[in-house]
Scaffold this motif. Structure first.
Motif, PDB file in Angstrom:
ATOM      1  N   GLN A  30      17.992  -0.178   1.503  1.00  0.00           N
ATOM      2  CA  GLN A  30      17.928   0.558   2.995  1.00  0.00           C
ATOM      3  C   GLN A  30      18.685   0.088   4.365  1.00  0.00           C
ATOM      4  O   GLN A  30      19.667   1.074   4.346  1.00  0.00           O
ATOM      5  CB  GLN A  30      15.738   0.058   3.318  1.00  0.00           C
ATOM      6  N   LEU A  31      18.716  -1.251   4.252  1.00  0.00           N
ATOM      7  CA  LEU A  31      19.916  -1.910   5.276  1.00  0.00           C
ATOM      8  C   LEU A  31      21.199  -1.672   4.615  1.00  0.00           C
ATOM      9  O   LEU A  31      22.333  -1.050   5.564  1.00  0.00           O
ATOM     10  CB  LEU A  31      19.662  -3.186   5.196  1.00  0.00           C
ATOM     11  N   GLN A  32      21.615  -1.171   2.654  1.00  0.00           N
ATOM     12  CA  GLN A  32      22.470  -1.885   2.635  1.00  0.00           C
ATOM     13  C   GLN A  32      23.276  -0.041   3.022  1.00  0.00           C
ATOM     14  O   GLN A  32      24.200  -0.109   3.115  1.00  0.00           O
ATOM     15  CB  GLN A  32      22.323  -1.986   1.475  1.00  0.00           C
ATOM     16  N   GLU A  33      22.293   1.073   2.606  1.00  0.00           N
ATOM     17  CA  GLU A  33      22.327   2.217   2.769  1.00  0.00           C
ATOM     18  C   GLU A  33      23.725   2.659   4.501  1.00  0.00           C
ATOM     19  O   GLU A  33      23.980   3.205   4.765  1.00  0.00           O
ATOM     20  CB  GLU A  33      22.035   3.063   3.151  1.00  0.00           C
ATOM     21  N   TRP A  34      22.917   2.349   5.334  1.00  0.00           N
ATOM     22  CA  TRP A  34      23.071   2.237   7.006  1.00  0.00           C
ATOM     23  C   TRP A  34      24.336   1.347   6.968  1.00  0.00           C
ATOM     24  O   TRP A  34      25.047   2.352   7.876  1.00  0.00           O
ATOM     25  CB  TRP A  34      22.117   0.849   7.962  1.00  0.00           C
ATOM     26  N   ILE A  35      24.743   0.362   6.518  1.00  0.00           N
ATOM     27  CA  ILE A  35      25.843  -0.316   6.774  1.00  0.00           C
ATOM     28  C   ILE A  35      27.022   0.577   5.739  1.00  0.00           C
ATOM     29  O   ILE A  35      27.771   0.753   6.291  1.00  0.00           O
ATOM     30  CB  ILE A  35      25.460  -1.725   5.681  1.00  0.00           C
ATOM     31  N   LYS A  36      26.801   1.083   5.118  1.00  0.00           N
ATOM     32  CA  LYS A  36      27.576   1.764   4.238  1.00  0.00           C
ATOM     33  C   LYS A  36      28.022   2.821   5.109  1.00  0.00           C
ATOM     34  O   LYS A  36      29.071   3.855   5.911  1.00  0.00           O
ATOM     35  CB  LYS A  36      26.698   2.801   3.322  1.00  0.00           C
ATOM     36  N   VAL A  37      26.967   3.634   5.600  1.00  0.00           N
ATOM     37  CA  VAL A  37      26.908   4.776   6.748  1.00  0.00           C
ATOM     38  C   VAL A  37      28.039   4.607   7.922  1.00  0.00           C
ATOM     39  O   VAL A  37      28.872   5.112   8.786  1.00  0.00           O
ATOM     40  CB  VAL A  37      26.249   5.423   7.280  1.00  0.00           C
ATOM     41  N   TYR A  38      27.505   3.253   8.946  1.00  0.00           N
ATOM     42  CA  TYR A  38      28.362   3.061   9.723  1.00  0.00           C
ATOM     43  C   TYR A  38      29.478   2.765   9.272  1.00  0.00           C
ATOM     44  O   TYR A  38      30.445   3.176  10.491  1.00  0.00           O
ATOM     45  CB  TYR A  38      27.591   1.700   9.859  1.00  0.00           C
ATOM     46  N   ASN A  39      30.051   1.653   7.777  1.00  0.00           N
ATOM     47  CA  ASN A  39      31.393   1.396   8.186  1.00  0.00           C
ATOM     48  C   ASN A  39      32.510   2.867   7.317  1.00  0.00           C
ATOM     49  O   ASN A  39      33.316   3.081   7.885  1.00  0.00           O
ATOM     50  CB  ASN A  39      31.265   0.947   6.521  1.00  0.00           C
ATOM     51  N   GLY A  40      31.539   4.196   7.601  1.00  0.00           N
ATOM     52  CA  GLY A  40      31.707   5.143   6.742  1.00  0.00           C
ATOM     53  C   GLY A  40      32.240   6.715   8.438  1.00  0.00           C
ATOM     54  O   GLY A  40      32.615   7.233   8.199  1.00  0.00           O
TER      55      GLY A  40
ATOM     56  N   GLN B 265       0.737  -0.964   0.233  1.00  0.00           N
ATOM     57  CA  GLN B 265       0.381   0.482  -0.060  1.00  0.00           C
ATOM     58  C   GLN B 265       0.894   1.034  -0.292  1.00  0.00           C
ATOM     59  O   GLN B 265       1.816   1.289   0.382  1.00  0.00           O
ATOM     60  CB  GLN B 265      -1.238   0.040   1.383  1.00  0.00           C
ATOM     61  N   HIS B 266      -0.007   2.190  -0.459  1.00  0.00           N
ATOM     62  CA  HIS B 266       1.059   3.930  -0.139  1.00  0.00           C
ATOM     63  C   HIS B 266       0.531   4.423   0.790  1.00  0.00           C
ATOM     64  O   HIS B 266      -0.149   4.897   0.829  1.00  0.00           O
ATOM     65  CB  HIS B 266       0.668   4.512  -1.807  1.00  0.00           C
ATOM     66  N   THR B 267       1.757   3.976   1.734  1.00  0.00           N
ATOM     67  CA  THR B 267       1.848   4.959   2.514  1.00  0.00           C
ATOM     68  C   THR B 267       2.949   5.649   3.142  1.00  0.00           C
ATOM     69  O   THR B 267       4.181   5.716   1.919  1.00  0.00           O
ATOM     70  CB  THR B 267       2.143   3.894   3.963  1.00  0.00           C
ATOM     71  N   LYS B 268       3.200   6.309   3.939  1.00  0.00           N
ATOM     72  CA  LYS B 268       4.240   7.546   4.036  1.00  0.00           C
ATOM     73  C   LYS B 268       5.115   6.448   4.526  1.00  0.00           C
ATOM     74  O   LYS B 268       5.981   5.277   4.937  1.00  0.00           O
ATOM     75  CB  LYS B 268       4.076   8.280   4.919  1.00  0.00           C
ATOM     76  N   ASN B 269       6.602   7.864   4.522  1.00  0.00           N
ATOM     77  CA  ASN B 269       8.211   6.783   4.616  1.00  0.00           C
ATOM     78  C   ASN B 269       7.849   5.874   5.636  1.00  0.00           C
ATOM     79  O   ASN B 269       7.749   6.503   6.849  1.00  0.00           O
ATOM     80  CB  ASN B 269       9.011   7.499   4.744  1.00  0.00           C
ATOM     81  N   ARG B 270       8.658   4.761   6.290  1.00  0.00           N
ATOM     82  CA  ARG B 270       9.008   4.688   7.277  1.00  0.00           C
ATOM     83  C   ARG B 270       9.791   5.429   7.739  1.00  0.00           C
ATOM     84  O   ARG B 270      11.057   5.569   7.473  1.00  0.00           O
ATOM     85  CB  ARG B 270       9.123   2.963   7.191  1.00  0.00           C
ATOM     86  N   GLN B 271       9.371   4.972   9.551  1.00  0.00           N
ATOM     87  CA  GLN B 271      10.982   6.232  10.442  1.00  0.00           C
ATOM     88  C   GLN B 271      11.630   4.712  11.150  1.00  0.00           C
ATOM     89  O   GLN B 271      10.761   3.897  11.917  1.00  0.00           O
ATOM     90  CB  GLN B 271       9.728   7.190  11.209  1.00  0.00           C
ATOM     91  N   TYR B 272      12.588   5.195  11.309  1.00  0.00           N
ATOM     92  CA  TYR B 272      13.757   4.115  12.194  1.00  0.00           C
ATOM     93  C   TYR B 272      14.405   4.979  12.879  1.00  0.00           C
ATOM     94  O   TYR B 272      15.004   5.825  12.583  1.00  0.00           O
ATOM     95  CB  TYR B 272      14.335   3.443  10.934  1.00  0.00           C
ATOM     96  N   SER B 273      14.293   4.633  14.294  1.00  0.00           N
ATOM     97  CA  SER B 273      15.197   4.574  15.332  1.00  0.00           C
ATOM     98  C   SER B 273      16.822   4.470  15.103  1.00  0.00           C
ATOM     99  O   SER B 273      17.117   3.664  14.755  1.00  0.00           O
ATOM    100  CB  SER B 273      14.487   4.593  16.825  1.00  0.00           C
ATOM    101  N   SER B 274      17.762   5.376  15.669  1.00  0.00           N
ATOM    102  CA  SER B 274      18.766   4.564  15.350  1.00  0.00           C
ATOM    103  C   SER B 274      19.220   3.746  16.183  1.00  0.00           C
ATOM    104  O   SER B 274      19.901   2.876  16.124  1.00  0.00           O
ATOM    105  CB  SER B 274      19.542   6.618  16.415  1.00  0.00           C
ATOM    106  N   GLU B 275      18.273   3.070  17.630  1.00  0.00           N
ATOM    107  CA  GLU B 275      19.395   2.540  17.970  1.00  0.00           C
ATOM    108  C   GLU B 275      18.682   0.872  17.261  1.00  0.00           C
ATOM    109  O   GLU B 275      19.352   0.089  16.903  1.00  0.00           O
ATOM    110  CB  GLU B 275      17.635   1.655  19.396  1.00  0.00           C
ATOM    111  N   LEU B 276      17.486   1.090  16.291  1.00  0.00           N
ATOM    112  CA  LEU B 276      17.022   0.316  14.896  1.00  0.00           C
ATOM    113  C   LEU B 276      18.115  -0.163  14.576  1.00  0.00           C
ATOM    114  O   LEU B 276      18.619  -0.654  14.136  1.00  0.00           O
ATOM    115  CB  LEU B 276      15.751   0.470  15.338  1.00  0.00           C
ATOM    116  N   LYS B 277      18.298   1.031  13.680  1.00  0.00           N
ATOM    117  CA  LYS B 277      19.602   1.133  12.804  1.00  0.00           C
ATOM    118  C   LYS B 277      20.353   0.378  13.262  1.00  0.00           C
ATOM    119  O   LYS B 277      21.564  -0.454  12.570  1.00  0.00           O
ATOM    120  CB  LYS B 277      19.722   1.934  11.890  1.00  0.00           C
ATOM    121  N   TYR B 278      21.019   0.793  14.593  1.00  0.00           N
ATOM    122  CA  TYR B 278      22.587   0.134  15.006  1.00  0.00           C
ATOM    123  C   TYR B 278      22.576  -1.437  15.467  1.00  0.00           C
ATOM    124  O   TYR B 278      22.812  -1.438  15.195  1.00  0.00           O
ATOM    125  CB  TYR B 278      23.016   0.716  16.236  1.00  0.00           C
TER     126      TYR B 278
END
Length: 224
Positions: free
Chosen positions: A93-103, A53-66
């Motif tokens: 989306q996950l790959q982008e977080w990994i890239k940020v973390y590794n940077g 379904q077309h919904t708003k962009n999902r939001q994720y906390s810093s804790e979840l990303k880490y």
């Protein structure tokens, strides 16, 4: 994606999951690659009907990303497994977080930039106010939204002030437009006090991040 095509995709995924067809067959019927059909299967398994379904962009906390990134780096599961576990919209989306973390950059909480908070108009501020606002923002993990709500400023203002501080220190927050001499004629002692206040905010932020990492490590030990 039209309503009809969405229904067709869901029915195709259900047929496959009931064992009535194969990924290749359903992909051909829908005119998509096997990889695309597999991504739809993962989406359905993770989010159900809501995933289409077309919904708003999902939001994720810093804790979840880490937590998600550290799971991947510790080989707790595949990217697909981790996306399903944390309800992440896609492996991209996950790959982008990994890239940020590794940077060695900060994984900030997601915010919906289309929200009204980003339409808040700016206002005139003093140097002391800018020091206080930037200190608050930094101490709270560069939470621009919280700073906007608390101090009634615009997104453009807080983003600009934080960037100027990162580039030039406390002096970057001086307003050098026109003839505002009181700010420009600050003594070295006053400038040092302002700089110390900002450094204290940065230290509080680092302490918070370390506490989060320790909590995540503790959770990981429990999961094993």
């Amino acid at each position: 994606m039209s309503k009809r095509s969405t229904e067709e995709i869901i029915q195709a995924v259900k047929r496959y999951m009931r064992g009535e067809s194969t990924q290749g067959t359903e992909g051909k019927l829908l005119g998509v690659s096997k990889a695309t059909f597999q991504s739809w299967i993962r989406r359905y398994e993770t989010f159900g009907l809501e995933g289409f379904q077309h919904t708003k962009n999902r939001q994720y906390s810093s804790e979840l990303k880490y937590a998600a990134v550290r799971d991947y780096l510790n080989r707790v599961g595949s990217q697909a497994d981790i996306c399903k576990k944390y309800k992440i919209s896609s492996r991209t989306q996950l790959q982008e977080w990994i890239k940020v973390y590794n940077g060695h950059k900060e994984l900030r909480p997601s915010t919906g930039r289309g929200s009204a908070i980003y339409m808040t108009k700016g206002r005139t501020t003093t140097y002391e106010e800018r020091i206080e606002i930037v200190s608050y923002c930094i101490a709270h993990g560069n939470d621009y939204t919280a700073a906007i709500k608390k101090y009634g400023i615009s997104y453009q203002q807080i983003y600009s002030w934080v960037r100027k501080y990162q580039e030039k220190g406390a002096e970057g927050l001086l307003d050098k437009r026109g003839k505002r001499k009181p700010e420009l004629e600050m003594t070295e002692t006053e400038k040092l006090r302002a700089e110390n206040r900002l450094l204290e905010a940065r230290n509080r932020r680092l302490e918070t991040e370390n506490a989060v990492l320790k909590k995540l490590e503790e959770l990981e030990r429990r999961w094993r």
